[in-house]
Every structure is written in structure tokens, then in C-alpha cells.
Design an enzyme around this catalytic site. Sequence first.
Site, PDB file in Angstrom:
ATOM      1  N   LYS A  79      31.388  49.380 -44.757  1.00  0.00           N
ATOM      2  CA  LYS A  79      31.531  49.029 -43.339  1.00  0.00           C
ATOM      3  C   LYS A  79      32.914  48.462 -43.069  1.00  0.00           C
ATOM      4  CE  LYS A  79      26.729  47.448 -43.404  1.00  0.00           C
ATOM      5  NZ  LYS A  79      25.967  46.188 -43.575  1.00  0.00           N
TER       6      LYS A  79
ATOM      7  N   LYS B 117      27.690  38.594 -47.273  1.00  0.00           N
ATOM      8  CA  LYS B 117      26.643  39.231 -48.080  1.00  0.00           C
ATOM      9  C   LYS B 117      25.699  38.131 -48.524  1.00  0.00           C
ATOM     10  CE  LYS B 117      29.940  40.781 -50.805  1.00  0.00           C
ATOM     11  NZ  LYS B 117      29.544  42.164 -51.042  1.00  0.00           N
ATOM     12  N   ARG B 118      24.536  38.506 -49.046  1.00  0.00           N
ATOM     13  CA  ARG B 118      23.648  37.481 -49.553  1.00  0.00           C
ATOM     14  C   ARG B 118      24.366  36.622 -50.601  1.00  0.00           C
ATOM     15  NH1 ARG B 118      18.152  37.248 -48.086  1.00  0.00           N
ATOM     16  NH2 ARG B 118      18.143  35.503 -49.539  1.00  0.00           N
TER      17      ARG B 118
ATOM     18  N   HIS C 264      17.482  50.087 -57.175  1.00  0.00           N
ATOM     19  CA  HIS C 264      18.548  49.325 -56.529  1.00  0.00           C
ATOM     20  C   HIS C 264      19.181  48.282 -57.427  1.00  0.00           C
ATOM     21  CE1 HIS C 264      18.218  50.589 -52.278  1.00  0.00           C
ATOM     22  NE2 HIS C 264      16.969  50.845 -52.589  1.00  0.00           N
TER      23      HIS C 264
ATOM     24  N   THR D 239      27.086  48.026 -49.446  1.00  0.00           N
ATOM     25  CA  THR D 239      27.356  48.824 -48.250  1.00  0.00           C
ATOM     26  C   THR D 239      28.283  48.062 -47.303  1.00  0.00           C
ATOM     27  OG1 THR D 239      25.280  47.977 -47.338  1.00  0.00           O
ATOM     28  CG2 THR D 239      25.248  50.218 -48.263  1.00  0.00           C
TER      29      THR D 239
ATOM     30  N   LYS E 225      27.315  38.150 -57.070  1.00  0.00           N
ATOM     31  CA  LYS E 225      28.276  38.544 -56.027  1.00  0.00           C
ATOM     32  C   LYS E 225      29.522  37.645 -56.048  1.00  0.00           C
ATOM     33  CE  LYS E 225      24.731  40.480 -52.898  1.00  0.00           C
ATOM     34  NZ  LYS E 225      25.251  41.794 -52.462  1.00  0.00           N
TER      35      LYS E 225
HETATM   36  C1  PLP Z   1      25.554  45.578 -44.715  1.00  0.00           C
HETATM   37  C2  PLP Z   1      24.793  44.323 -44.716  1.00  0.00           C
HETATM   38  C3  PLP Z   1      24.438  43.724 -45.920  1.00  0.00           C
HETATM   39  C4  PLP Z   1      24.846  44.276 -47.268  1.00  0.00           C
HETATM   40  O1  PLP Z   1      26.075  43.719 -47.652  1.00  0.00           O
HETATM   41  P1  PLP Z   1      26.628  43.861 -49.158  1.00  0.00           P
HETATM   42  O2  PLP Z   1      28.007  43.330 -49.069  1.00  0.00           O
HETATM   43  O3  PLP Z   1      26.611  45.334 -49.466  1.00  0.00           O
HETATM   44  O4  PLP Z   1      25.740  43.077 -50.027  1.00  0.00           O
HETATM   45  C5  PLP Z   1      23.729  42.536 -45.886  1.00  0.00           C
HETATM   46  N1  PLP Z   1      23.373  41.969 -44.713  1.00  0.00           N
HETATM   47  C6  PLP Z   1      23.709  42.509 -43.533  1.00  0.00           C
HETATM   48  C7  PLP Z   1      23.318  41.824 -42.277  1.00  0.00           C
HETATM   49  C8  PLP Z   1      24.422  43.710 -43.484  1.00  0.00           C
HETATM   50  O5  PLP Z   1      24.720  44.246 -42.303  1.00  0.00           O
END
Ligand code: PLP
Length: 819
Positions: A670, A558-559, A362, A666, A564
Site C-alpha cells: 500500500k 501494523k500490529r 499465513h 500488505t 515486526k
Molecule cells: C494493510 C493493513 C494491515 C497489514 O499491515 P502489515 O504491515 O502488512 O502488517 C493491518 N491493519 C490494517 C488496518 C491495514 O489496513
Amino acid sequence: MTANKAGQTVKAAVKAKDISEGILRHLQQSLGVEMEEAGPAEFWEALSLVVREIDLQRIRATRKKERENKARRVYYLSLEFLVGRLLSNNLHNLGIFKEAEKALSEMGVSLTDVLEHEADPSLGNGGLGRLAACFMDSLATLDTPAIGYGINYRFGLFRQSFAGGRQVETPDGWREDSFPWGIERPKRKQLIKLYGRVAEHAGKAVWEDTRSVLGMPWDVPVTGYNTETVNTLRLWESRATEGFDLNSFDAGRYQDSRSQEITAENISQVLYPNDNHPAGKELRLIQQYFFVACSMADLIDRYKRENGDGWDHFADKVVMQLNDTHPAIAVAELIRILLDEEDFKFPDALVLCRKVFAYTNHTLLPEALEKWPQRLIARVLPRHMQIIHMINYHFLHSEVDAVWPGDDSMKRRLSIIEEPDRPGDDQMVRMAYLSVIGSNKVNGVAAIHSKLVQDMLFPEFHRIWPDKIVNVTNGVTPRRWLDHCNPELAELIDNSIEGDWRGELDLLSDLKPFANDEAFQRKFAEIKLNNKRKLAAIIKELCNIEVNPEAIFDVQIKRLHEYKRQQLNLLHIMALYRRLLENPNLDVPPRVFIFGAKAAPGYLVAKSIIHAINRLADRINNDRRIKDKIKVVFIPNYRVSLAERIIPAADVSEQISTAGFEASGTGNMKMALNGALTVGTMDGANVEIAEEVGDDNIFIFGMTVDGVSELRSRGYNAWDVYHASDELKSVIDWLGSGDLSPEEPDAFKPIVESLLDRGDYFLTLADYQAYSDAHDRIVQTWKNPREWWRKAIINTASMGKFSSDRSIADYNRTIWNMK
Ligand SMILES: *Cc1c(COP(=O)(O)O)cnc(C)c1O
């Protein structure tokens, strides 16, 4: 309408009347309350228990069918499963959402209210854990025999709130009230060993003087879409055993103030809150071994129940997917069992091991690749350390030597054991190497990332085994991330195209002819506006900030991590604000910048970025001079249930990592699925999203992976960029000035230092101008609504590839060899 492949309905044959009767029965008999006394929390629990009965019945049928088919089963080993709320998901997958709504409304209760009473099980940090949850959904949907194995943490990821703009963490005792989805299975408990030493008796290694811990499984049913298959997520909880409690063990060792006390019960107590950064704590290693050992014993028991005692068919019946290196010790554990308990010789044990493991990488971040001190493993798992040395010896002296004969520097480079730079420091065990060497296949999570895994991370392994490293691009489940979270858009799609897009997401491409259709655009835009109104109400409630639903909702969720680059977004908003102050009549549409992110509690720069965004938000949101042209909101406690509210309301999706650092992402999938336009770098799955939607329908900016390495080799100097841009210089100076946090003028120094004094490792300044230009293009596009909505529709229509059903089909074909 749900219909299976043969065309018949697989809806549970459950009517509203059955549901009301079930709810009444559980209210009275399971919860001991009368209907009149019950509140939404009780209705939630009673309805969950009704649904659980259906799940359990189907689990038994699924297992029976699997036993009859003697199928290969996938065991998905993951330290994290970020499942989110389960009731709504189960109702949808069983096809009884409407019936449940009807049943409750006849009792005078709103299903929407009831659903809000479910705690959100945050048994994961971010993308990695959410991926595991989407994969469980798709495994069931594709009728793939599968069990997910993980830990039933008592405390999930911390709850986040803000005090003076700073992150405050509180424990998340998510299952304190009740968790009807988890069913304790005492019959399947396991006893595992730790510590001790290895002796030899009659030529055999014996691991003795050990301490024992009990693993109690909790089974969570996982329903699939449009199928009767219900799989199991088995989460282990640690318990003390009578007589062999870790509590009494070697109390002296823990005098040392640096080490936390380790007891049998606290192994499964907390999820480590680090994302992309290993904790390196003894308890974390024990967590990893605990869940791996319980899972391995459990799957071997099951194999023997179903196939008898021999090992001849093991590889035909079992495949274990290691979600990152967190379960990598499984490689040594299987070999230990084969050697010490099953009379295998080492070469045969390794051959079998290499048939049943696969490993998902990852990350390329050097600091995120797990390494454990050799001395720590030798103390906690002495037999495993011996076995790792055996694997390493075999690998170096027969496999490495065959390709690079006599090359000791290559052996040193590829050894599972990393020698210290300074004599006397610890030797470290490289868990990624152990995973690669022990596995049949290794996969990256997006095309560009897998290529980098082959060429940059593991080039020598790729030389030795040219077919081992493959790609499986991540995906998300369209059930949770479109159907359930955006019901209006789902309905519009239902009314516009034929076929079961929820199960075959490629069908969304049939929306493309509507992209330029004015009436369709209007409906699409109206749905987005409704979702934004709902989010605006949530923002009002949680942040007490009024936002205009007609504004551009620009979202980064995101985190929080420097790679990022939330700090890039921050600097740009600061610049926009200054531009508006200089020229209050700038012709720009109103924008709302929305953030959601948790920072690891020990990650100071990340916490400082949160603090800065919150302080900037206070300043901007209360400045009447800019006439609400910009608002900034940081929604606290980002988690799955919040993501389900934010994503359908996003106009712009911020995916702005430094190229080469985001393995896939991901969240990007979404948001595009829900009609947001991406502003992003050529990184991770953004590359494939751009390929699917076309260059005109995405705002790509900034350096590519090649650009990054060229810049680094030329020699990057952040100060040069700083001095060359008046705007950048002025916002960084402002950030460092203390103006945004007068009571603590140095609060944002860590950010400024990271950007300038410490060399801007993530190239934030280098990409600043390109990012700012991309935002100018966004604004220009927004001013032309027909163009905007055409692009947005094309985004939704082009996301077929990013269904986790496609990911699982890829795994089935290229990694797991499932029939
Ligand atoms: C999809 C998701 C992530 C991943 O987000 P990234 O933008 O791909 O880092 C992190 N936390 C939650 C709650 C999510 O639903």
C-alpha cells in the site's frame, strides 16, 4: 470514466436528482426525520440506504446470471474480514461518487463530512482480515462467483487509547447505532449442534444429546470495480433457539473460574484480539465450528437448490478457500455430513473433500500454528474428533507408509495428533496438518514464504504431494488503496497515462518515463506534501502534536509484534535523539516518526513497547534543544480508516521484520503504491517489491533468511552485540534505567529482558547497525530531492504486480480452476 470490457459504461444510471430524492425518501420514511432536522449521521444512513437499493438490485441480477451459467463458486471462509468503511467504496465502485457529492451539496451538506460518520467495521485484527476484504473486492471486480463467509461480531477489535502512554482497550460496539449494509436473512438461518455424544444405531454413527445454536445470516453486498457484479459477504450471528438454549446447559462445568461462560448468544459476541497467536479458548473453537457449520450447511443447501440432490457435480460447483487454519474444522464437517447424512463411504468422502478445499498458510511462527487439545475437541465436537482420527489413520497407514514404509517415527512426526512431551499432558490436534491433508492445494502468500512452507514447515508433505504447495503472492485493491485514499495522485495518473489503471494496475508502468521529468516530480511531490499537511492536521487533532509537513514522514503501521520489530525502530530513534543532543548542529533533515499499532491485550512485551514509544515521544517532542529535528507520534486506534489517511502521506515505509517471519505483508504494498520508499529486510513480499522497483529504489538492509539460520547455528549471543556497540549499549541501558518512566522504573524491563536475558529471539540487536546505516542512506537520498522523487515515482509505477486483482487471477488459474 468507467467502461467495461466491451466498452460500454457500467455506471449505475443514477443521477444526482435520483440520489436526492432517495435521500429525502429514506430520511422521512426509513429514519423518520425531516431534512431540516437531519445531521451528517442521518444523511450518511439515508445515502447508504439509497446505495444499498442499487446493490440489492444488482445482487439479484448477479445470482440469476450465475444460476444460468451454472458456474463454479468460490466460498472464502475467514474468521476475519477487515472491510473498513463501505459507503465511499460503494459510491466509487458504482461510479456515482460525483453525483452523490452533487446531490448532497445541493442540500447544503458535504459528502466528506457525511462519510466521516460511518463507523469502521473492525471485524479483523490486521493483515489477514484486510486481505480477505481486498480479495472480496477483486473477486467481484473479476466477476468471479464468490461468497465470503465469516462472523458478524457484535464487538470488533477493541478501540485503543493511551493513558500515561499505556494502551487502554475499550469495546468496539461498531454496529450499535446502525449498520445499513448488513441485511438479515431469516429465510437462510441454520441450526447447528454442539457437545453431546456419538452413539451407533444400525451401524451408523449418530451424534445425539446435542445442544443447538441458531445461526442468523447477515448479508453485506460487495460491489466490484467497473462491473455490474455484486457478490455477498455472509456473516453469521449466533442466537439461542427455543428450548435448546446453551444457557441452561451444564452450569456446573463453568464453576471452574478459568473458563468463560458459554451461551448461545455470546458465540458471535467478540473478535479475539490476537494477531498471529491463537487464543486456545473453548469459545474460540466454538466460534470456528459455528461459522464453518453454518456456512457448510448454507452452501450445500444452495448447491442442492441449483443442482438437485446428487453429489456428482459438487466438486465442479464448489471450492472452499480456508483463510488460515481458523476454518480447518470444515474438513471434518464435510466428511461428517457425507458419512452420516449422505451415505458416503469414508474413502469416497475423503476424495470429494480433497477436491473442494484449499488452504492458505499465513505464518511459519511455531506459536501461531493452531493446535487444539484432543480432549476439548472430543467434548465439544465428539463426532468430528472421530472423523479426524479416521482421516489420520488413512493418511498415516496408506499415504505416509507408502513413502516411508514401516517408519514409525515418521508417522509420529506427521500425525495430525501430536503426542505430549510429558506423559499425562494433552494430546494436541494439529490444525495445519488437517488442512494440508484435507486440501487440494496449499498456498503461501509470497514467493519466499511459499518456498519456506515447502522446505521448512511442511517438507514431508511436499515430498508426498510435490504439486500441492504453491504460491500466490498477496495483493491489495488499488481502488481503496490508491484511487479513494489518494484522489490527487489518482488524478495526476489519469492526466499522465492512457487506459484503465484502476482495473489493470500494470498500466502504472507507463509512469516510468516521467520518473525523471522535473515538472512531473514537482507535481508528485506537491501531492505528497498536501497529503502530509492533511495528516499533520489529524495528528494535531488526535495527539496534540505539531509536526512539520516538510519533514520526512517515516511510518511504521501494523500490529505490534516482536517479529515486526517496532523495538528496532524505537532503539534507533533513541540513538538519533542522543546523537542530536551530543551535536545539536548535525546536518540532518527533520524527521517525524509515525507509529500506529494495536497490541494484543495479553501480550506484555508488545504493550511495553507501545508504552516506551509514547514515553520517548513525550520526551523528544518537548525537548527544545533538538530544534524539532525529530518528532515521534503514536497515533491511537490504528484501523482501516486511519490507514487511508496515513498511507498517502508516507515518505518512508518501515518493513523491518526478522527475515523469515513476515509471510507477506500488505502494508508494504500500500505504501509503495502511494510513493513511499521502503526500508526493509529481505522478507515476505519485500523481496518481490525489491525485484519490481529495482535495488536502487528501496533501502534493503539486514540479515537474509539464510543469514538468520547461519547466525543461529553459529550461536547468537545478544550480549556480545550489546557489548560491542557503545551506541546500542547506551540506549538499551537508558531504556532499562527507568528514566523514561520514573514513576514505574521497571516499566520497560520486559523489553530489555526480551532483548538480552531471553536471547533476542528476533535478532533485533544483530540487525541494529545495518538498520542504522540504511537510515543514513535514506537521509542522504532525501537531501537530493530529484533523486528522492525519481525513486518515489518508480515505486508507484512498479506496483502493478501487487493488485489483488492479480492475486485473484492467480487463484482462479492455479487453485480454483475457474473458467
Ligand atoms: C494493510 C493493513 C494491515 C497489514 O499491515 P502489515 O504491515 O502488512 O502488517 C493491518 N491493519 C490494517 C488496518 C491495514 O489496513
